[in-house]
Design a protein around this motif. Structure first.
Motif, PDB file in Angstrom:
ATOM      1  N   VAL A 169       0.845  -1.197   0.000  1.00 45.78           N
ATOM      2  CA  VAL A 169       0.000   0.000   0.000  1.00 45.78           C
ATOM      3  C   VAL A 169       0.883   1.251   0.000  1.00 45.78           C
ATOM      4  N   LYS A 170       1.926   1.254   0.822  1.00 48.00           N
ATOM      5  CA  LYS A 170       2.828   2.404   0.899  1.00 48.00           C
ATOM      6  C   LYS A 170       3.483   2.656  -0.460  1.00 48.00           C
ATOM      7  N   GLU A 175       3.873   5.747  -5.455  1.00 43.17           N
ATOM      8  CA  GLU A 175       3.768   5.771  -6.915  1.00 43.17           C
ATOM      9  C   GLU A 175       2.771   6.841  -7.354  1.00 43.17           C
ATOM     10  N   ILE A 176       1.623   6.823  -6.665  1.00 38.72           N
ATOM     11  CA  ILE A 176       0.573   7.801  -7.024  1.00 38.72           C
ATOM     12  C   ILE A 176       1.069   9.215  -6.763  1.00 38.72           C
ATOM     13  N   ILE A 177       1.692   9.426  -5.609  1.00 35.97           N
ATOM     14  CA  ILE A 177       2.174  10.755  -5.261  1.00 35.97           C
ATOM     15  C   ILE A 177       3.320  11.138  -6.224  1.00 35.97           C
ATOM     16  N   GLY A 178       4.163  10.216  -6.533  1.00 35.62           N
ATOM     17  CA  GLY A 178       5.291  10.456  -7.456  1.00 35.62           C
ATOM     18  C   GLY A 178       4.794  10.795  -8.841  1.00 35.62           C
TER      19      GLY A 178
END
Length: 182
Positions: A169-170, A175-178
């Motif tokens: 999950v982290k 990945e999403i934030i990046g």
């Protein structure tokens, strides 16, 4: 293997096997007076049947008997899972080292020489009953500790699964934030 649940309240169930009635009477009286429960057998065949039906804590076994000697009785008892771990003390007038070694080789744990010395009989019986009870207690303790280790292992495996999911999950969030940064 049969567990001795009442080892602390009952000093032991002893099977005495001897074709001489006077020996049976003497040993029965001596050991009964010491608090042991006694069963007797004059014939090897009945001794084997008795031990198989209700395994005692200890067997006192005469070496010289008609039909089948004590060495053969011991050998047969040691071949059966129900009676394999019962300590067997040979009682005999035989004094030769070869006879004693043969007794140990077929599974006996000790020898008591005839004529009996009461204090020696009591000391050897008490020692082997105590060793038997310690062996049983140790087996129970090992089983208990093994169950605890298995339980802890399962808990650790469950925690590892949880932590792996948390890490996944982290990484997805990272990945999403990046990917969303300009």
């Amino acid at each position: 293997m049969r567990k001795n649940q009442d080892a602390k309240t009952n000093p032991g169930d002893i099977l005495i096997v001897d074709d001489e009635i006077s020996n049976l009477q003497l040993l029965t009286q001596l050991l009964s007076d010491a608090g042991y429960q006694i069963r007797t057998a004059k014939e090897p065949k009945f001794a084997i049947e008795s031990a198989m039906a209700q395994p005692p804590n200890l067997i006192l076994l005469d070496v010289r008997m008609p039909e089948m000697d004590g060495f053969e009785v011991c050998k047969r008892l040691k071949q059966d899972e129900r009676t394999r771990d019962i300590p067997i003390i040979f009682i005999s007038a035989l004094q030769g080292v070869q006879d004693r070694v043969r007794g140990f080789n077929v599974g006996g744990v000790d020898f008591i020489s005839k004529p009996f010395q009461e204090q020696e009989v009591l000391a050897r019986v008490r020692t082997h009953i105590e060793l038997r009870n310690m062996h049983l207690h140790l087996e129970e303790l090992v089983e208990k500790r093994t169950a605890e280790v298995v339980k802890l292992k399962n808990q650790i495996e469950q925690e590892n699964i949880y932590l792996r999911k948390e890490i996944e999950v982290k990484h997805k969030y990272e990945e999403i934030i990046g990917n969303s940064e300009p």
